[in-house]
Write a protein that holds these residues in place. Sequence first.
Motif, mmCIF file in Angstrom:
data_model
loop_
_atom_site.group_PDB
_atom_site.id
_atom_site.type_symbol
_atom_site.label_atom_id
_atom_site.label_comp_id
_atom_site.label_asym_id
_atom_site.label_seq_id
_atom_site.Cartn_x
_atom_site.Cartn_y
_atom_site.Cartn_z
ATOM 1 N N TRP A 36 0.849 -1.178 0.000
ATOM 2 C CA TRP A 36 0.000 0.000 0.000
ATOM 3 C C TRP A 36 0.894 1.240 0.000
ATOM 4 O O TRP A 36 1.876 1.304 0.748
ATOM 5 N N PHE A 37 0.520 2.186 -0.827
ATOM 6 C CA PHE A 37 1.209 3.465 -0.913
ATOM 7 C C PHE A 37 0.179 4.577 -0.744
ATOM 8 O O PHE A 37 -1.017 4.334 -0.843
ATOM 9 N N ARG A 38 0.663 5.784 -0.534
ATOM 10 C CA ARG A 38 -0.245 6.920 -0.482
ATOM 11 C C ARG A 38 0.442 8.147 -1.089
ATOM 12 O O ARG A 38 1.666 8.225 -1.129
ATOM 13 N N GLN A 39 -0.395 9.050 -1.534
ATOM 14 C CA GLN A 39 0.141 10.235 -2.198
ATOM 15 C C GLN A 39 -0.788 11.414 -1.968
ATOM 16 O O GLN A 39 -2.004 11.277 -2.044
ATOM 17 N N VAL A 40 -0.180 12.557 -1.687
ATOM 18 C CA VAL A 40 -0.927 13.810 -1.618
ATOM 19 C C VAL A 40 -0.469 14.680 -2.777
ATOM 20 O O VAL A 40 0.653 14.535 -3.272
ATOM 21 N N PRO A 41 -1.311 15.579 -3.225
ATOM 22 C CA PRO A 41 -0.942 16.418 -4.383
ATOM 23 C C PRO A 41 0.359 17.170 -4.140
ATOM 24 O O PRO A 41 0.577 17.739 -3.064
ATOM 25 N N GLY A 42 1.223 17.119 -5.138
ATOM 26 C CA GLY A 42 2.480 17.843 -5.047
ATOM 27 C C GLY A 42 3.597 17.081 -4.377
ATOM 28 O O GLY A 42 4.725 17.581 -4.296
ATOM 29 N N LYS A 43 3.310 15.887 -3.892
ATOM 30 C CA LYS A 43 4.337 15.093 -3.226
ATOM 31 C C LYS A 43 4.484 13.748 -3.914
ATOM 32 O O LYS A 43 3.600 13.299 -4.635
ATOM 33 N N GLN A 44 5.616 13.103 -3.640
ATOM 34 C CA GLN A 44 5.854 11.799 -4.226
ATOM 35 C C GLN A 44 5.017 10.741 -3.536
ATOM 36 O O GLN A 44 4.641 10.871 -2.371
ATOM 37 N N ARG A 45 4.764 9.683 -4.268
ATOM 38 C CA ARG A 45 4.045 8.555 -3.698
ATOM 39 C C ARG A 45 4.940 7.896 -2.655
ATOM 40 O O ARG A 45 6.112 7.620 -2.917
ATOM 41 N N GLU A 46 4.379 7.634 -1.476
ATOM 42 C CA GLU A 46 5.183 7.074 -0.407
ATOM 43 C C GLU A 46 4.667 5.709 0.029
ATOM 44 O O GLU A 46 3.453 5.445 0.034
ATOM 45 N N PHE A 47 5.603 4.870 0.427
ATOM 46 C CA PHE A 47 5.302 3.531 0.899
ATOM 47 C C PHE A 47 4.611 3.615 2.254
ATOM 48 O O PHE A 47 5.003 4.397 3.124
ATOM 49 N N VAL A 48 3.594 2.771 2.432
ATOM 50 C CA VAL A 48 2.870 2.708 3.699
ATOM 51 C C VAL A 48 3.084 1.360 4.372
ATOM 52 O O VAL A 48 3.471 1.282 5.539
ATOM 53 N N ALA A 49 2.811 0.288 3.640
ATOM 54 C CA ALA A 49 2.906 -1.051 4.219
ATOM 55 C C ALA A 49 3.099 -2.066 3.115
ATOM 56 O O ALA A 49 2.652 -1.863 1.982
ATOM 57 N N GLY A 50 3.749 -3.180 3.459
ATOM 58 C CA GLY A 50 3.961 -4.234 2.488
ATOM 59 C C GLY A 50 3.913 -5.590 3.147
ATOM 60 O O GLY A 50 4.265 -5.741 4.324
ATOM 61 N N LEU A 51 3.480 -6.575 2.377
ATOM 62 C CA LEU A 51 3.382 -7.948 2.870
ATOM 63 C C LEU A 51 4.015 -8.877 1.853
ATOM 64 O O LEU A 51 3.581 -8.938 0.699
#
Length: 126
Positions: A36-51
């Motif tokens: 799972w990743f997340r992104q806000v406008p103007g920022k890079q997509r960031e890692f949240v969790a992985g399995l």
Amino acid sequence: QVQLVESGGGLVQTGDSLRLSCAPTRYISYVDVMGWFRQVPGKQREFVAGLHSGGRNYYADSVRGRFTISRDNVEKNTVYLQMNGLKPEDTAKYYCAMRTRYTQVVVTAPGEYNNWGLGTQVTVSS
């Protein structure tokens, strides 16, 4: 590549919980890492969790202890992200990703994943 579909996003208040779900539009015979990743406008997509397929999981420091990634026991291609204790800074568009190439660890760079969803919006009000 296979399209993934996320669901479960919404508008909640600080401290609330949400569970995101993700499934592919068609069966994938082998998934090495679900993320799972997340992104806000103007920022890079960031890692949240992985399995990892071997059972190991990994979380970003910002969500460790509050978020839990899990895989459906029956529908093996379905992955969840349980989000508890949500904060306004968790507001973002959340993306599901799956990697079908073998790796020994949970990879955190978006470029390491070859299947993506279109995202689901999570908004946490203060």
